[in-house]
Design a protein around this motif. Structure first.
Motif, PDB file in Angstrom:
ATOM      1  N   UNK A 113       0.804  -1.219   0.000  1.00  0.00           N
ATOM      2  CA  UNK A 113       0.000   0.000   0.000  1.00  0.00           C
ATOM      3  C   UNK A 113       0.840   1.273   0.000  1.00  0.00           C
ATOM      4  N   UNK A 114       2.160   1.138   0.127  1.00  0.00           N
ATOM      5  CA  UNK A 114       3.018   2.318   0.184  1.00  0.00           C
ATOM      6  C   UNK A 114       3.215   2.991  -1.152  1.00  0.00           C
ATOM      7  N   UNK A 115       3.063   2.245  -2.241  1.00  0.00           N
ATOM      8  CA  UNK A 115       3.162   2.810  -3.579  1.00  0.00           C
ATOM      9  C   UNK A 115       1.754   3.068  -4.101  1.00  0.00           C
ATOM     10  N   UNK A 116       1.436   4.322  -4.398  1.00  0.00           N
ATOM     11  CA  UNK A 116       0.066   4.684  -4.749  1.00  0.00           C
ATOM     12  C   UNK A 116      -0.427   3.992  -6.021  1.00  0.00           C
ATOM     13  N   UNK A 157      -1.334  15.486 -10.148  1.00  0.00           N
ATOM     14  CA  UNK A 157      -0.010  14.893 -10.345  1.00  0.00           C
ATOM     15  C   UNK A 157       0.497  14.507  -8.964  1.00  0.00           C
ATOM     16  N   UNK A 158       0.747  13.203  -8.747  1.00  0.00           N
ATOM     17  CA  UNK A 158       1.076  12.709  -7.411  1.00  0.00           C
ATOM     18  C   UNK A 158       2.392  11.948  -7.402  1.00  0.00           C
ATOM     19  N   UNK A 159       3.136  12.111  -6.322  1.00  0.00           N
ATOM     20  CA  UNK A 159       4.290  11.258  -6.068  1.00  0.00           C
ATOM     21  C   UNK A 159       3.768   9.879  -5.665  1.00  0.00           C
ATOM     22  N   UNK A 160       4.166   8.832  -6.390  1.00  0.00           N
ATOM     23  CA  UNK A 160       3.661   7.489  -6.110  1.00  0.00           C
ATOM     24  C   UNK A 160       4.032   7.021  -4.712  1.00  0.00           C
ATOM     25  N   UNK A 161       5.163   7.502  -4.206  1.00  0.00           N
ATOM     26  CA  UNK A 161       5.614   7.087  -2.881  1.00  0.00           C
ATOM     27  C   UNK A 161       5.259   8.112  -1.802  1.00  0.00           C
ATOM     28  N   UNK A 162       4.453   9.107  -2.144  1.00  0.00           N
ATOM     29  CA  UNK A 162       4.144  10.187  -1.211  1.00  0.00           C
ATOM     30  C   UNK A 162       3.099   9.805  -0.185  1.00  0.00           C
ATOM     31  N   UNK A 163       2.809  10.746   0.686  1.00  0.00           N
ATOM     32  CA  UNK A 163       1.815  10.553   1.728  1.00  0.00           C
ATOM     33  C   UNK A 163       1.696  11.802   2.569  1.00  0.00           C
ATOM     34  N   UNK A 295     -17.811   7.547  -4.729  1.00  0.00           N
ATOM     35  CA  UNK A 295     -16.578   7.561  -3.944  1.00  0.00           C
ATOM     36  C   UNK A 295     -15.492   6.794  -4.672  1.00  0.00           C
ATOM     37  N   UNK A 296     -14.249   7.249  -4.443  1.00  0.00           N
ATOM     38  CA  UNK A 296     -13.091   6.623  -5.047  1.00  0.00           C
ATOM     39  C   UNK A 296     -12.027   6.373  -3.994  1.00  0.00           C
ATOM     40  N   UNK A 297     -11.338   5.268  -4.108  1.00  0.00           N
ATOM     41  CA  UNK A 297     -10.199   4.975  -3.239  1.00  0.00           C
ATOM     42  C   UNK A 297      -9.109   6.014  -3.461  1.00  0.00           C
ATOM     43  N   UNK A 298      -8.536   6.508  -2.372  1.00  0.00           N
ATOM     44  CA  UNK A 298      -7.451   7.477  -2.435  1.00  0.00           C
ATOM     45  C   UNK A 298      -6.122   6.828  -2.043  1.00  0.00           C
ATOM     46  N   UNK A 299      -6.077   6.265  -0.837  1.00  0.00           N
ATOM     47  CA  UNK A 299      -4.880   5.571  -0.364  1.00  0.00           C
ATOM     48  C   UNK A 299      -5.219   4.828   0.919  1.00  0.00           C
TER      49      UNK A 299
END
Length: 455
Positions: A113-116, A157-163, A295-299
């Protein structure tokens, strides 16, 4: 039950975990930096170990120092709290390889789950709604431009490893995308060591709603209701409430079921949170409302959340105790087949920041007077005489208000905010006083743009 617990964190969450551990008769061990030596969590632990200087890389993120402290004190388990090492899969593996109990999900779930992008793909395969977006990283700017054209502007635009709200930008057209892509990629490489970028549809008017899940020791995953988290600044939460005033009974059933599927898809154990975006339902050409587009999954956050106390009030449980029971292989204190939420709760994050621009304002705490009364709880990391330093997150305390109804909670919250006195560091209490009088917020019909509209 675990007999000794090292808390690999600081401030209010360390104090919160220590409180439950001591109530359960568990020896509580704190680790701290030189800057935090005088904070309450250090004094309240049964034992405390200095692990390094103020720089978190040399203390709270110093895995060798934390593991050495665990060995020296005879700790049986490690609770990471939130932030720092809480979602570090390699640390979780190292803890368990050293014969210690990790109070959290296993490392494979954290990694998954850490990689978006990987998380999106897993959720889609499990039947959890995801927003239109890329299934692979946008390898370069041209790939990002192509993907955005297919998805449709505006895009996130998102960092795949961000949070934690970091590593994100919005592009309304190709020119903006070219700027945001380079900016996000550079930030991601610098902050996360991974420049992978995800392109996803951006919805201008959304609500941020999350579901608390708990993976039990027997393998089941249960959902403990939802929390509304739409009051945000810079994509970071300021206020959370449960239940969400935006979620109907019908939507709640689908939302919680999707969160359970998300947990089951990765064999989730312990506490976690499935974060979602609620969007206005879109009507098709025949005037019908598609049932899967609200609704959509975010993380997924593979740890305990800052805002967990509102769920504790509504469900009458101690989530830290439940975490410890799962890690110990024990059944929960509640009946998973008879969960009965009741009442309403709101949490406000009291930060050392100015209430207008939300810029950090550390300093010495000259006055600290916490409010009290029916339905009032304060989880604080500081007290009078302590210093809020610039080395860590600006969170000083959480003000949690509960009651039978949302209206009752709002009135109690106004009194509690007025009675909370903090002198020294800048603080955002005036913002909460303004928010609690704001008609949009009081109506419950607000979204993630409410703070910008107040400014």
């Amino acid at each position: 039950m675990i007999e000794s617990l090292l808390v690999a964190n600081r401030g209010e969450i360390a104090r919160r975990i220590i409180r439950t551990a001591k109530r359960l008769g568990i020896r509580a061990i704190a680790v701290h930096s030189e800057a935090d030596a005088d904070l309450p969590f250090v004094a309240e632990a049964d034992e405390a170990v200095l692990i390094g200087p103020a720089n978190p890389a040399l203390s709270y993120r110093n895995t060798e120092a934390i593991l050495a402290a665990a060995k020296a004190t005879g700790a049986q388990a490690i609770h990471p709290g939130y932030g720092f090492l809480s979602e570090n899969a390699e640390f979780a593996r190292t803890v368990e390889a050293g014969g210690l109990i990790w109070v959290g999900p296993d490392a494979d779930a954290i990694t998954a789950m850490g990689d978006k992008i990987n998380a999106r793909n897993l959720m889609a395969a499990a039947g959890v709604p995801v927003a239109p977006g890329t299934t692979d990283p946008a390898a370069d700017l041209d790939a990002a431009v192509t993907a955005a054209a297919e998805i449709g502007y505006p895009v996130m635009v998102k960092a795949a490893a961000g949070g934690g709200g970091m590593g994100m930008g919005v592009a309304v057209d190709e020119a903006a995308l070219r700027t945001e892509y380079d900016k996000v990629r550079a930030f991601a490489e610098r902050m996360f060591g991974d420049g992978s970028v995800l392109i996803e549809r951006y919805f201008p008017r959304v609500r941020h709603v999350e579901v608390q899940i708990l993976g039990l020791a027997d393998g089941r995953v249960v959902a403990l209701g939802e929390r509304e988290c739409s009051v945000q600044r810079r994509n970071q939460k300021l206020v959370e409430e449960s239940p969400s005033p935006a979620v109907s009974p019908e939507l709640r059933v689908r939302l919680l079921a999707a969160a359970v599927r998300a947990g089951e898809a990765v064999g989730y154990r312990n506490a976690g949170t499935v974060e979602c975006l609620l969007v206005p339902r879109q009507r098709d050409s025949e005037g019908d409302v598609p049932g899967s587009e609200d609704f959509f999954f975010l993380e997924m956050n593979t740890r305990l959340q800052v805002e967990h106390p509102v769920t504790e009030y509504v469900y009458g449980i101690d989530l830290v105790e439940e975490q410890l029971r799962v890690a110990s292989g024990l059944a929960p204190t509640f009946d998973p087949d008879a969960l009965t939420p009741a009442g309403h709760a709101i949490e406000m994050r009291i930060n050392a920041e100015d209430p207008k621009r939300f810029l950090p304002g550390p300093g010495v705490v000259k006055t600290w007077v916490e409010p009290a009364g029916v339905g009032v709880r304060v989880d604080s990391g500081y007290t009078e005489g302590n210093t809020v330093t610039p080395f860590y997150d600006s969170l000083m305390a959480k003000l949690i208000i509960s009651g039978a109804t949302r209206d009752e909670v709002l009135e109690r919250a106004k009194e509690a905010v007025a009675g909370f006195q903090v002198v020294g560091p800048k603080n955002n209490l005036p913002f909460f006083a303004e928010l609690l009088d704001n008609e949009e917020f009081r109506s419950g019909a607000y979204d993630t743009g409410i703070v910008s509209r107040m400014r």
